[in-house]
Design an enzyme around this catalytic site. Structure first.
Site, PDB file in Angstrom:
ATOM      1  N   HIS A 166      49.904  80.109  73.628  1.00  0.00           N
ATOM      2  CA  HIS A 166      50.614  80.678  72.207  1.00  0.00           C
ATOM      3  C   HIS A 166      50.070  82.228  72.076  1.00  0.00           C
ATOM      4  O   HIS A 166      49.109  82.503  72.323  1.00  0.00           O
ATOM      5  CB  HIS A 166      50.433  79.768  71.120  1.00  0.00           C
ATOM      6  N   ASP A 193      50.525  83.916  69.161  1.00  0.00           N
ATOM      7  CA  ASP A 193      49.999  84.369  68.011  1.00  0.00           C
ATOM      8  C   ASP A 193      48.550  84.364  67.434  1.00  0.00           C
ATOM      9  O   ASP A 193      47.750  83.185  68.414  1.00  0.00           O
ATOM     10  CB  ASP A 193      50.690  83.536  66.989  1.00  0.00           C
ATOM     11  N   ASP A 199      41.839  83.420  71.288  1.00  0.00           N
ATOM     12  CA  ASP A 199      42.475  82.216  70.977  1.00  0.00           C
ATOM     13  C   ASP A 199      43.899  82.778  70.703  1.00  0.00           C
ATOM     14  O   ASP A 199      44.294  83.010  69.619  1.00  0.00           O
ATOM     15  CB  ASP A 199      41.922  81.447  69.990  1.00  0.00           C
ATOM     16  N   GLU A 229      51.840  79.006  66.766  1.00  0.00           N
ATOM     17  CA  GLU A 229      51.026  77.690  67.047  1.00  0.00           C
ATOM     18  C   GLU A 229      49.853  77.301  66.127  1.00  0.00           C
ATOM     19  O   GLU A 229      49.862  76.305  65.682  1.00  0.00           O
ATOM     20  CB  GLU A 229      50.424  77.819  68.431  1.00  0.00           C
ATOM     21  N   ASP A 238      44.286  76.564  76.627  1.00  0.00           N
ATOM     22  CA  ASP A 238      43.928  76.917  75.043  1.00  0.00           C
ATOM     23  C   ASP A 238      42.685  76.185  74.849  1.00  0.00           C
ATOM     24  O   ASP A 238      42.423  75.916  73.577  1.00  0.00           O
ATOM     25  CB  ASP A 238      45.049  76.541  74.103  1.00  0.00           C
ATOM     26  N   HIS A 272      39.000  81.946  65.601  1.00  0.00           N
ATOM     27  CA  HIS A 272      39.395  82.181  64.159  1.00  0.00           C
ATOM     28  C   HIS A 272      38.297  83.055  63.388  1.00  0.00           C
ATOM     29  O   HIS A 272      38.035  82.811  62.278  1.00  0.00           O
ATOM     30  CB  HIS A 272      39.695  80.796  63.250  1.00  0.00           C
TER      31      HIS A 272
END
Length: 416
Positions: free
Chosen positions: A84, A86, A147, A181, A204, A387
């Site tokens: 992904h 994003d 990520d 995602e 991922d 994150h």
């Protein structure tokens, strides 16, 4: 296997991709949720075309598709590699300034843009496997975007390898890069017919060598409280405040176990993610996670039991309790196709790593793709502390991921 020669341009690609802001937005009704995700999509489609991936393109929903033709006469299942584009809404992904710690010797890594941000050796056990490696971090003011731009760069680098090594035998390979995602909408508008793959792999995952065939099963729960309004000066015996009712529900959640901060491994949880409202009406939003359907139902019953118990103290107020399915544990599907996982484990071994089979305390695009008819386990990309501003990845782990992709495609051809 040692005869394969890799150019190792994955780091250069990664450092370019992370500077493009692709943060998704859970509040947006659009698809993709942010137009800026297409900025990276356009770059990837153009690079694939320049490599020689003739059909590479970005569609209106922000998906990038491409096909690497087979180099064998054998009938080989079509496999897809997916990542992904994003990045998480939790931390800004604007103006990412990647740093590289070359030949890491151990110890803490202080991030130069904000010295209060420190990747501490004793809090990041994966660092002990990185001695001598080159570690990429941010400057501490943003997330990194490993990520999942690590996965994107790895698939791009593997595509470059396949195009430039036509003597390496493999079946048809499909490339898929997805938007959104991180907000649970990564495959909402994917065209599986156009993709035309039989099996897939998301790139991922975390530590080098890991492969994941199991995710949480996930639901969302929404509780709407309808209280009783009255003028606050004359409210005695009349007012039933919806925000106070919602707060009482949160207060009665289990203090030990059943929450993200008190669970690990195969334990699930109830997690409030939003409270919104006023005197007359308030809404509580939860995510519910477990590895089994039974576990989900138990937690949802526990939550509704708490709601009913609280509502006894507010006899004139009412509530609604709504459960929405989000995704399911992909193990249910992948167990029916054990060779998909076996080939991934063998590819990791051929890349010189020790395979580690683990479960994800979360979900991937592969969770939903598996139930849509594309069995899709998750392979490591090397990303850590995602994150957060402490996110990091090592150059060597990304290079191992590229090798794993190449070996995996070769194994599918060998076994056909």
């Amino acid at each position: 296997m040692s005869s394969l020669s890799f150019s190792h341009t994955v780091t250069e690609r990664f450092l370019r991709y992370v500077t493009i802001d692709t943060q998704s937005d859970p509040e947006s009704p659009h698809s993709p949720s942010t137009e800026k995700q297409k900025d990276l999509g356009r770059v990837l489609a153009a690079e694939l075309k320049a490599m020689g991936v003739a059909d590479a393109h970005l569609d209106e929903y922000g998906y990038v598709y491409g096909t690497i033709p087979a180099t064998t006469d054998k009938k080989v299942p079509v496999i897809c590699f997916c990542s992904h584009m994003d990045t998480s809404p939790d931390v800004t992904g604007k103006d990412v300034k990647p740093q590289m710690v070359k030949n890491y010797r151990g110890g803490d890594i202080t991030l130069p843009g904000d010295p209060s941000q420190v990747i501490r050796f004793n809090e990041h056990p994966a660092l002990k496997n990185q001695i001598g490696n080159d570690i990429i971090t941010t400057d501490g003011t943003t997330l990194l975007g490993a990520d999942n731009k690590a996965g994107v760069a790895e698939i791009m680098d593997a595509a470059h390898f396949f195009i430039n090594n036509p003597d390496v035998k493999h079946g048809t390979i499909k490339i898929l890069f997805t938007p959104d995602e991180e907000i649970g909408r990564g495959v909402d508008n994917v065209d599986l017919k156009k993709l035309g793959a039989d099996f897939g792999y998301t790139m991922d995952g975390e530590s080098a060598g890991s492969v994941e065939d199991e995710t949480f099963s996930a639901d969302g729960a929404t509780i709407t409280i309808n209280g009783v309004s009255a003028h606050p000066g004359y409210a005695k015996g009349k007012m039933e405040h919806a925000i106070k009712i919602a707060s009482a529900i949160v207060e009665r959640l289990p203090k030990e176990g059943c929450s993200p901060e008190t669970t690990s491994g195969k334990q699930g949880f109830l997690h409030p993610i939003g409270i919104d409202g006023a005197l007359e009406q308030a809404t509580l939003s939860f995510i519910v996670r477990d590895f089994t359907e039974e576990g989900l139902k138990e937690k949802e019953a526990l939550l509704e039991g708490i709601v009913k118990d609280v509502m006894k103290d507010y006899p004139r107020s009412t509530y609604t309790f709504e459960i929405r399915e989000q995704y399911r544990n992909m193990k249910q599907v992948i167990d029916r196709h054990p060779h998909v996982l076996e080939y991934a484990i063998e590819a990791i071994r051929r890349a010189g790593l020790r395979p580690m089979r683990t479960a994800i305390r979360g979900g991937t695009d592969g969770s939903r793709l598996s139930f849509m008819g594309l069995p899709c386990p998750n392979i490591f990309a090397g990303e850590h502390a995602f994150h957060s501003r402490l996110e990091w990845v090592s150059r060597q782990d990304m290079e191992k991921a590229v090798q794993t992709i190449v070996h995996l495609a070769m194994i599918w051809e060998e076994k056909a």
